[in-house]
Write an enzyme that holds these catalytic residues in place. Structure first.
Site, mmCIF file in Angstrom:
data_model
loop_
_atom_site.group_PDB
_atom_site.id
_atom_site.type_symbol
_atom_site.label_atom_id
_atom_site.label_comp_id
_atom_site.label_asym_id
_atom_site.label_seq_id
_atom_site.Cartn_x
_atom_site.Cartn_y
_atom_site.Cartn_z
ATOM 1 N N GLU A 18 0.908 -1.395 -0.090
ATOM 2 C CA GLU A 18 -0.286 0.001 -0.371
ATOM 3 C C GLU A 18 0.733 1.406 -0.229
ATOM 4 O O GLU A 18 1.127 2.128 -0.569
ATOM 5 C CB GLU A 18 -0.657 -0.397 0.926
ATOM 6 C CG GLU A 18 -2.057 -1.414 1.572
ATOM 7 C CD GLU A 18 -2.980 -0.916 -0.110
ATOM 8 O OE1 GLU A 18 -2.382 -1.822 -0.599
ATOM 9 O OE2 GLU A 18 -3.821 -0.467 -0.351
ATOM 10 N N THR A 48 -4.847 6.721 -5.292
ATOM 11 C CA THR A 48 -5.179 7.695 -3.624
ATOM 12 C C THR A 48 -3.642 8.423 -3.572
ATOM 13 O O THR A 48 -4.219 9.579 -2.668
ATOM 14 C CB THR A 48 -3.950 5.880 -3.053
ATOM 15 O OG1 THR A 48 -5.524 5.529 -3.414
ATOM 16 C CG2 THR A 48 -4.290 6.575 -1.219
#
Ligand code: ADP
Length: 309
Positions: free
Chosen positions: A128, A181
């Protein structure tokens, strides 16, 4: 165990008042990963089906997460992986988290479960971090623990699994544009006014109480985001219209899923969920942006092993 096939569900993070801390995983939507032992050490991604993604394990989150796992739990053999990608990357429903968490879950099973759940979250967070610039666990925690989770701390990892009211259903509308993101973090403000921080923490506490008490009215009152939504909503086509029609059709609340562009609504029961989905879909009728829509109960189990074909 020589080979494993796992289902890696989609997930909703940043659940309104729970920016970076509250997430849940879905039942109906997800990727699959097949992991096989190989003689050659290290990780090799032999195929990615469904969407274009890097096959270099240093650039694919599955490879990054497994390498992080192997740094702590070395193995004298390697792994070959196949990714069947059904969650579109950059959709806001945890496409990268499904691969990072699914990969370390599978490798851990093949090695006989040496790692704890919290270890797995830490390794998956490395994937991530690579794609979003920050190691955030709010998508990977519900995949590893199942259901609805509150990530209270990331150092050390402290995840609380929350109860799921029986009739809670999620509706997801995914407008077919990609939001990274990394980019959606840039629109956020560095500082939060005290007044908003107080409202947000009150709603988060109320939301957690609502889940414990099966109190749909309380959940509904608390599904409010005072801090992030006002800034990120401009990145999402028709956001306020979607929210308006969802609420009028009986949703408990509606917000941005992850960093968007997906939008989620929560409902009490399937009938209302169908009505909410229909109204949200109508917003994009005759629109130049296509959508995908999912209706799903909350998945209490997270990632699971499925039979190999
Ligand atoms: P999402 O919330 O849908 O995961 P992110 O922006 O967090 O969206 O992640 C998507 C980015 O991660 C894309 O740039 C994609 O190329 C990259 N990526 C690398 N490996 C993977 C993978 N195995 N699955 C999904 N995305 C990946």
């Amino acid at each position: 165990m020589e080979k494993i096939r796992v289902f890696c569900p989609a997930s909703v993070a940043n659940v309104s008042c729970g920016f970076d801390v509250l997430g849940f995983c879905l039942k109906e939507v997800g990727d699959e990963i097949i992991i096989r032992k190989s003689k050659q050490k290290g990780v090799k991604i032999i195929s990615v089906e469904g969407h274009r993604l890097p096959s270099d394990p240093r650039k694919n989150v599955a490879g990054i997460a497994i390498n992080s796992f192997l740094n702590k739990y070395p193995s004298n053999f390697g792994f070959e992986i196949e990714i069947i990608k059904r969650i579109k990357p950059g959709s806001g429903i945890g496409s990268s988290a499904a691969s990072s968490a699914g990969a370390v879950f599978g490798v851990n099973k093949i090695l006989g479960d040496p790692a704890t759940k919290d270890d797995l979250i830490k390794f998956a967070m490395e994937g991530e971090k690579f794609v979003s610039g920050k190691a955030i666990p709010d998508n990977v925690s519900p995949l590893i623990y199942g259901g609805f989770t509150l990530t209270r701390s990331i150092d050390p990892i402290d995840v609380i699994k929350l109860p799921i009211p029986n009739e809670l259903v999620a509706v997801i509308i995914h407008p077919q544009i990609e939001i990274k993101t990394l980019h959606s973090r840039e629109v956020l403000k560095e500082n939060v006014p005290m007044e908003l921080a107080i409202k947000q923490s009150a709603n988060l506490a109320g939301m957690v109480s609502g889940l414990y008490k099966n109190d749909y009215d309380l959940i509904s009152k608390c599904l409010v985001d005072e801090i992030v939504e006002p800034h990120r909503s401009s990145l999402i086509p028709e956001f306020y219209k979607l929210k308006d029609v969802a609420n009028k059709a009986g949703a408990l609340g509606c917000g941005i899923s992850g960093s968007g562009p997906s939008v989620f609504a929560l409902t009490k029961g399937n009938e209302i969920a169908k009505r909410v989905a229909d109204e949200m879909k109508k917003v994009f009728k005759n629109h130049d942006i296509g959508i995908q829509c999912y209706i799903s109960k909350i998945n209490p189990n997270g990632i699971k092993i499925i039979p190999s074909k």
